[in-house]
Design an enzyme around this catalytic site. Structure first.
Site, mmCIF file in Angstrom:
data_model
loop_
_atom_site.group_PDB
_atom_site.id
_atom_site.type_symbol
_atom_site.label_atom_id
_atom_site.label_comp_id
_atom_site.label_asym_id
_atom_site.label_seq_id
_atom_site.Cartn_x
_atom_site.Cartn_y
_atom_site.Cartn_z
ATOM 1 N N ARG A 427 -31.794 -14.418 35.195
ATOM 2 C CA ARG A 427 -31.100 -14.933 36.380
ATOM 3 C C ARG A 427 -32.044 -14.912 37.571
ATOM 4 O O ARG A 427 -32.790 -13.942 37.759
ATOM 5 C CB ARG A 427 -29.862 -14.093 36.687
ATOM 6 C CG ARG A 427 -29.088 -14.608 37.910
ATOM 7 C CD ARG A 427 -27.762 -13.883 38.111
ATOM 8 N NE ARG A 427 -27.907 -12.590 38.711
ATOM 9 C CZ ARG A 427 -27.153 -12.124 39.721
ATOM 10 N NH1 ARG A 427 -26.205 -12.890 40.238
ATOM 11 N NH2 ARG A 427 -27.328 -10.925 40.187
ATOM 12 N N GLU A 563 -20.514 -18.941 43.381
ATOM 13 C CA GLU A 563 -20.196 -17.619 43.912
ATOM 14 C C GLU A 563 -19.297 -17.636 45.140
ATOM 15 O O GLU A 563 -18.297 -16.918 45.178
ATOM 16 C CB GLU A 563 -21.504 -16.875 44.225
ATOM 17 C CG GLU A 563 -22.373 -16.682 42.993
ATOM 18 C CD GLU A 563 -23.644 -15.917 43.296
ATOM 19 O OE1 GLU A 563 -23.559 -14.698 43.509
ATOM 20 O OE2 GLU A 563 -24.718 -16.551 43.319
ATOM 21 N N ASP A 603 -19.210 -12.102 45.317
ATOM 22 C CA ASP A 603 -19.550 -12.774 46.572
ATOM 23 C C ASP A 603 -18.392 -13.596 47.104
ATOM 24 O O ASP A 603 -18.244 -13.741 48.318
ATOM 25 C CB ASP A 603 -20.794 -13.642 46.379
ATOM 26 C CG ASP A 603 -22.062 -12.806 46.380
ATOM 27 O OD1 ASP A 603 -22.484 -12.382 47.462
ATOM 28 O OD2 ASP A 603 -22.601 -12.551 45.295
ATOM 29 N N ARG A 641 -17.671 -10.155 36.662
ATOM 30 C CA ARG A 641 -16.788 -9.131 37.215
ATOM 31 C C ARG A 641 -17.546 -7.828 37.423
ATOM 32 O O ARG A 641 -18.423 -7.464 36.661
ATOM 33 C CB ARG A 641 -15.612 -8.852 36.262
ATOM 34 C CG ARG A 641 -14.814 -10.071 35.880
ATOM 35 C CD ARG A 641 -13.813 -9.748 34.794
ATOM 36 N NE ARG A 641 -12.748 -8.879 35.298
ATOM 37 C CZ ARG A 641 -12.075 -8.037 34.517
ATOM 38 N NH1 ARG A 641 -12.388 -7.917 33.255
ATOM 39 N NH2 ARG A 641 -11.095 -7.316 35.023
#
Length: 944
Positions: A427, A563, A603, A641
Site C-alpha cells: 500500500r 477513505e 479516515d 476496519r
C-alpha cells in the site's frame, strides 16, 4: 450489594461485585477470584507490602467512586505526588489484572457455549451449525450457490498496531495460564492435583509479573512482522486448514453436483511490512523480510509435519495394499532397512524435495532439513500432488482413517497457505505515486512536469505508457531518495512474486485514491517493476498461465482505497471511469472479471463523524454494487476496519450481516488490528470461533436476504441521507469549526505522547503538521479512547437524531421501526451504545484539566458532555430501553466487573502526563505513561 472477597494472608487485592444472573456467572467470578488472589499474593511478595497496600487502597476507593460514596477528586488526590517508583508497580498490578480478567472472560464464554451444546440447545447465531440450518431452510439451487461462491474468500488481514506490543514471553505465558485454567475447569481433580495446578498458576503469574509488558526500545517494523507471525504458530496453521476442509465437505454434501470451494475459502493476509503509506520504515529489505519470514514459517511447519508422518506411517507392504503410484514415489529411496515400508520411503523423498524447496526460497537454513540432492518443488501444486498420491494409496488400501489425520491436515494446509503462508498487501499513498511517476516521466523524456497536467492529460499520458513495452528507467538513471526507495520496494515485491507465486503479494492498494489517474499511476509503476506486462509477452512475472492472452496481465490486483466521505461518494463513478479504459479493463478481465475495492472506515470517521461515515460507507457499497452489475464485473470489498467502533470495529458477524444486498457475494477481506488480534486469534479455540463467525456471516450475506427492508428500502435510505447530513454538520461544528479544538485535543489526550514515546513503528501523522486531517486514525481514536471520551464513536449522532425528530412523535416512531427491522441501523446503534457504555465523562473531565486555557476547556468539554447526554437520551428513545447494553449481556458483565479497575490507570496516566509535560526527566515517568496506555488498551479491548 453483596461483595465476595478472595483473601490472601495480609488482605484483599482484587474482588468481584455481584451482578445479575449470579448462577451463570459464578464460574467466572471464581476464576477471577483465583487469578486475582494469586496476583495479589505475587504483588505483596515481590513488590512489597507497601505497594500491595497502595494497590488495595486504590481498588477499594475505586469501587467507592462507582458507588458514589466518595468524589473522584479524592481518589485523584491519592495519586497526586505519589513517587514514580511507587506509581509504576501500581500501574503494572492493574494492567496485569486486566490481562487476567480478559483471559477469564474468554474462558467463561467458551464454557457457556459448551453448556449450550451439551444441553442440546439450537446452535447459536454466528456459528456455522446455525448457518447451515438457515441455508437448508432457504432451499437454494446448487448452481446459484456455486455462482455466489465462485470467488469465495474470507481473509482476515493482520495489521500492525501500537497497542499490540506484548513480548513473546508474555504471549506464551498467557497461553500457559489459559491451558492450566482450562485443565482445572474440565478435569475432576483431587485436593493434591488441584494444589499442583494452583502452584503452576502461581509460577506462571510470577513469570508474568517479572516480565516487562512492553519493550524498552522503540518497536521496529521487524518486531511487528515477528509478532504478526506468532498467530500462525499459535492458531492459524491448525485452525484455518481444518475449517476449510469442513466447509468444503459440508457444502458439497448440501449442494451436490457442483464443485464448490476448489480453492481454500479462508486464507490469511497481512499488511505488516508491505504497508508503507506514511511509514518511512518500510523498505525493500523489510518487504523481503516479511515475505521470507512468512515462507520460512510455513515451510518449517511442512517439514515438521512430513517428518512426523515419516515416523507414523511405518505401514508394511506385507500387511496392506499399496498403489503403483505410491511405489513409484517410494522408488527414489532405496534404503534396505525400509524396503517393506513404502510410505516411509515416499515421505522421505517428499521430505527431501521440501528441503530443496526451502533452501531455494528462503535464505536461512531451516530446522528439519533432509538433504538428498533432490529437486525442489516449483509450486505448491507439485507438493500437493505427491501428498495426494500418499492419500489415494492409503484410501485404496482401506486405511482412510489414517489418511484423515495428519496427512489430511497437511494437504489442506498446502491448499490454504501454499509456499507463501500469508498474502502480503502493498500500500502507498496516491500522492507518492504521482511524485514518483513525475520523476520517471521527466527522466525518460515523456513529460517535463507531469504533476502540472489536468486529469484528462494525465490519463492520456498514462494510457499511452501502458501501451508500450519499453521501461522508463535505464542504466545510469538518478532519482530522489523517495523515488529510488519506491522502485526498490516494487522490485522486492516482484522478486517475492517470482519466487513464491502470485499469492505472495496479490494486492496493490492505493491510499487516498480519488481519480482514474491515481489507479493508472499504480499500473505504470507495476509495469516498471516487471509485474504488469502484455499477456503475449510470455506472461507477467507471476507464475501465471503460460497460455498467451491478449491485452495486459498482472498478478497483483490494483485496489483503490476510498477513505474520506467525498471519496466514498465518488467511488462508483471513479470505478466506472477506470473500467472504461480498455487497458485497465484488460487487467480485470485477466482476473476473471474480479475487481477489489477497499473502503476506509477510519479516515471517513475522522472526516465526518460516526453516523455520517457509517452511512457514507453503506451508500458507497450500494453504488459500487450497482456499478459492478452494470459493468459486468465481480466486486470484492475490502473493509479497512480498526478495532474500535470509531474505526469500523464491533462484532464482526453483525457488521457483515449489516452490509447492503450484493455487497459480500461470497468474498470478504477485512483488517484485524492490535489488541483485537490477540482477543480473537491468540489460541486455537478463540481463533476457530472468530473465523467461523466471519465465514458464517459471509455465507448468510451472500446467499440470504439479510437486509430485511423490502419495498421500504428507499424510504429508509432517504431518512439516513438526511440524518447523515445533520450528523456531519454537528460533528464538523466541533472538530472542524471550533477555534482551539486542535489545542484542546492535543492537550487533553495523550496523542502527543503516542507519537513521541516508543509506541509502534509508524509515525502518528502522515505529515509533520498539526492538522486533524494529517493525523493517522489510530492515534486519533486511541487518544479519545484512553481519555475515556470515545468521541469518534458517537459525536454528532445524538444531535442528528434530535434535530431530525424535532419533537415529532411520528418521526421518532419511524426510527424505532428502522431499529426493529434493519440490521444496518441495529448495528450502528448497538456499536454506538457499546462506546457510550465504555466512555466515562467523569474521568474525561480529569483529562480536560490538562488544558491550561480554562475558557477553551469549558467550551469544548461542555460541547462534548452535552452531546454525550443527548446521544444517550436519543438512544434510549429510539431503542425503547434504559440499558445501553441490553443487547450485549457479556459486555455489560465485563463493564460492570472490570471498569473500577481501570479507574486508577486513568488517574495515574493523567498524573504522569502532567509530570512528563512539566519536564520531569525521570525515564520511569515515560515508562509509566506507556504502561498505562498498554493497560487501558488491554482492559478496553478495542482502544484503537
Amino acid at each position: 450489594m453483596l461483595v465476595l472477597r478472595h483473601r490472601s494472608c495480609d488482605g484483599i487485592l482484587f474482588r468481584m461485585t455481584a451482578v445479575p444472573d449470579r448462577a451463570a456467572t459464578e464460574p467466572l467470578r471464581e476464576d477471577i477470584r483465583l487469578l486475582g488472589g494469586i496476583l495479589g499474593d505475587t504483588v505483596r511478595e515481590h513488590a512489597g507490602t507497601e505497594i500491595f497496600d497502595l494497590v488495595e487502597k486504590a481498588r477499594v476507593e475505586s469501587f467507592r467512586v462507582r458507588r458514589s460514596e466518595i468524589d473522584r477528586a479524592e481518589l485523584a488526590e491519592m495519586f497526586s505526588g505519589l513517587p514514580t517508583d511507587q506509581a509504576v508497580p501500581v500501574i503494572r498490578a492493574f494492567s496485569h489484572f486486566a490481562l487476567l480478567a480478559n483471559l477469564a472472560e474468554d474462558l467463561h464464554r467458551e464454557r457457556r457455549r459448551a453448556i449450550h451444546v451439551r444441553a442440546g440447545e439450537p446452535p447459536q447465531a454466528s456459528s456455522l451449525a446455525a448457518t447451515y440450518g438457515l441455508l437448508a431452510d432457504a432451499d437454494l439451487a446448487p448452481s446459484d450457490v456455486a455462482d455466489a461462491l465462485r470467488h469465495a474468500l474470507v481473509a482476515p488481514v493482520i495489521t500492525a498496531h501500537p497497542t499490540e506490543t506484548r513480548r513473546r514471553t508474555v504471549f506464551e505465558t498467557q497461553h500457559r495460564i489459559t491451558e492450566l485454567m482450562r485443565y482445572r475447569d474440565r478435569t475432576d481433580l483431587d485436593g493434591r492435583e488441584e494444589a499442583q495446578v494452583d502452584l503452576a498458576l502461581r509460577r506462571q503469574i510470577l513469570t508474568l509479573w517479572d516480565t516487562a509488558l512492553v519493550r524498552l526500545e522503540r518497536l521496529r517494523i521487524q518486531d511487528e512482522i515477528v509478532s504478526g507471525l506468532r498467530y500462525f504458530e499459535a492458531s492459524f496453521l491448525e485452525v484455518m486448514p481444518q475449517l476449510n476442509r469442513e466447509l468444503r465437505t459440508r457444502l458439497r454434501e448440501m449442494y451436490p453436483g457442483v464443485d464448490l470451494l476448489e480453492d481454500a475459502m479462508v486464507r490469511p493476509g497481512s499488511w505488516i511490512g508491505g504497508d508503507r503509506d506514511g511509514n518511512p520504515n518500510v523498505t525493500a529489505d523489510v518487504v523481503e523480510m516479511a515475505t521470507q519470514s512468512a515462507a520460512a514459517t510455513v515451510l518449517v511447519h511442512y517439514l515438521r509435519q512430513v517428518l512426523e508422518l515419516e515416523r507414523e506411517l511405518a505401514l508394511s507392504i506385507r500387511l496392506t495394499d499399496v498403489s503403483d503410484e505410491l511405489l513409484a514415489l517410494a522408488a527414489f529411496d532405496d534404503s534396505p532397512r525400509r524396503a517393506d515400508e513404502p510410505y516411509r520411503r515416499a515421505l522421505n523423498w517428499i521430505h527431501a524435495r521440501l528441503t530443496a524447496t526451502a533452501d531455494e526460497l528462503v535464505a536461512e537454513e531451516l530446522d528439519g532439513r533432509l538433504d538428498l540432492g533432490a529437486e525442489r518443488y516449483t509450486a505448491p501444486a507439485e507438493l500437493l500432488a505427491d501428498l495426494d498420491i500418499v492419500d489415494a494409496s492409503l484410501r485404496a488400501g482401506g486405511d482412510g482413517l489414517i489418511a484423515d489425520d495428519r496427512l489430511l491436515a497437511l494437504r489442506e494446509a498446502v491448499k490454504t497457505f501454499g509456499f507463501h503462508l500469508s498474502s502480503l498487501d502493498m500500500r502507498q499513498n496516491s500522492d507518492v505515486h504521482e511524485e514518483t511517476i513525475a520523476e520517471l516521466f521527466a527522466w525518460a523524456g515523456v513529460h517535463p512536469d507531469y504533476a502540472a497536467l489536468d486529469e484528462d492529460e494525465k490519463v492520456a499520458l498514462l494510457i499511452a505508457e501502458l501501451r508500450t513495452r519499453r521501461p522508463l528507467v535505464g542504466p545510469g538513471a538518478e532519482f530522489s531518495a523517495q523515488t529510488t526507495k519506491e522502485l526498490g520496494i516494487l522490485a522486492a515485491g516482484a522478486r517475492a512474486v517470482r519466487a513464491l507465486g502470485p499469492a505472495a503479494i496479490p494486492n496493490y492498494i492505493i491510499s487516498m485514491c480519488t481519480s482514474v489517474s491515481d489507479m493508472l499511476e499504480a499500473a505504470v509503476l507495476l509495469k516498471e517493476a516487471g509485474l504488469l506486462r502484455r499477456g503475449d509477452d510470455g506472461g507477467a512475472a507471476s507464475g501465471s498461465s503460460p497460455v498467451p492472452v491478449p491485452g495486459l496481465v498482472c498478478p497483483l490486483n490494483i485496489v483503490p482505497l476510498f477513505e474520506t466521505i467525498e471519496d466514498l461518494q465518488q467511488g462508483a463513478p471513479t470505478m466506472r471511469a477506470v473500467l472504461a479504459v480498455p487497458e485497465y479493463r484488460q487487467l480485470v478481465e485477466s482476473k476473471g472479471m474480479l475487481q477489489e475495492v477497499m473502503l476506509g472506515y477510519s479516515d471517513s470517521n475522522k472526516d465526518g463523524g460516526y453516523l455520517a461515515a457509517n452511512w457514507a460507507l453503506y451508500r458507497a457499497e450500494l453504488d459500487l454494487v450497482k456499478m459492478a452489475r452494470e459493468t459486468g464485473i465481480t466486486l470484492r470489498l475490502f473493509h479497512g476496519r480498526g478495532g474500535t467502533v470509531g474505526r469500523g470495529g464491533g462484532p464482526s458477524y453483525e457488521a457483515i450481516l449489516a452490509q447492503p444486498p450484493g455487497a459480500v457475494r461470497g468474498s470478504l477481506r477485512l483488517t484485524e488490528q492490535g489488541e483485537i488480534i490477540a482477543a480473537k486469534y491468540a489460541e486455537p479455540t478463540l481463533a476457530r470461533r472468530n473465523l467461523e463467525s466471519l465465514v458464517a456471516a459471509t455465507l448468510e450475506s451472500s446467499l440470504l436476504d439479510t437486509e430485511g427492508l423490502g419495498e421500504d428500502a428507499e424510504d429508509a435510505y432517504r431518512i439516513l441521507d438526511e440524518l447523515a447530513v445533520l450528523a456531519r454538520d454537528a460533528y464538523s461544528d466541533l472538530v472542524h469549526r471550533t477555534e482551539g479544538f486542535v489545542e484542546y485535543f492535543t492537550t487533553s489526550t495523550p496523542v502527543a505522547e503516542i507519537g513521541s514515546l516508543n509506541i509502534g513503528s509508524r509515525p502518528s501523522s502522515r505529515k509533520q503538521t498539526q492538522k486533524i486531517s494529517d493525523l493517522r486514525a489510530i492515534p486519533w481514536v486511541m487518544s479519545w479512547s484512553l481519555s475515556r471520551v470515545m468521541l469518534p464513536g458517537f459525536y454528532g449522532t445524538g444531535a442528528a437524531f434530535e434535530r431530525w425528530v424535532d419533537g415529532d412523535a411520528s418521526r421518532l416512531q419511524q426510527l424505532r421501526e428502522l431499529y426493529q427491522k434493519w440490521p444496518f441501523f441495529q448495528t450502528v446503534m448497538s456499536n454506538m451504545a457499546q462506546v457510550l457504555a465504555k466512555s466515562d465523562l467523569g474521568l474525561a473531565a480529569r483529562y480536560s484539566e490538562l488544558v491550561a486555557d480554562k475558557a477553551l476547556r469549558d467550551k469544548v468539554f461542555g460541547m462534548i458532555a452535552e452531546e454525550h447526554t443527548r446521544t444517550i437520551r436519543m438512544y434510549f428513545a429510539i431503542t425503547e430501553t434504559d440499558d445501553l447494553l441490553a443487547d450485549n449481556p457479556a459486555l455489560r458483565r465485563s463493564v460492570f466487573n472490570r471498569f473500577p479497575y481501570l479507574e486508577p490507570l486513568n488517574h495515574l496516566q493523567v498524573e504522569l502526563l502532567r509530570r512528563y509535560r512539566a519536564g520531569d526527566p525521570d525515564p520511569q515517568v515515560q515508562r509509566g505513561i506507556l504502561l498505562t496506555m498498554n493497560g487501558l488498551a488491554t482492559a478496553l479491548r478495542n482502544s484503537g
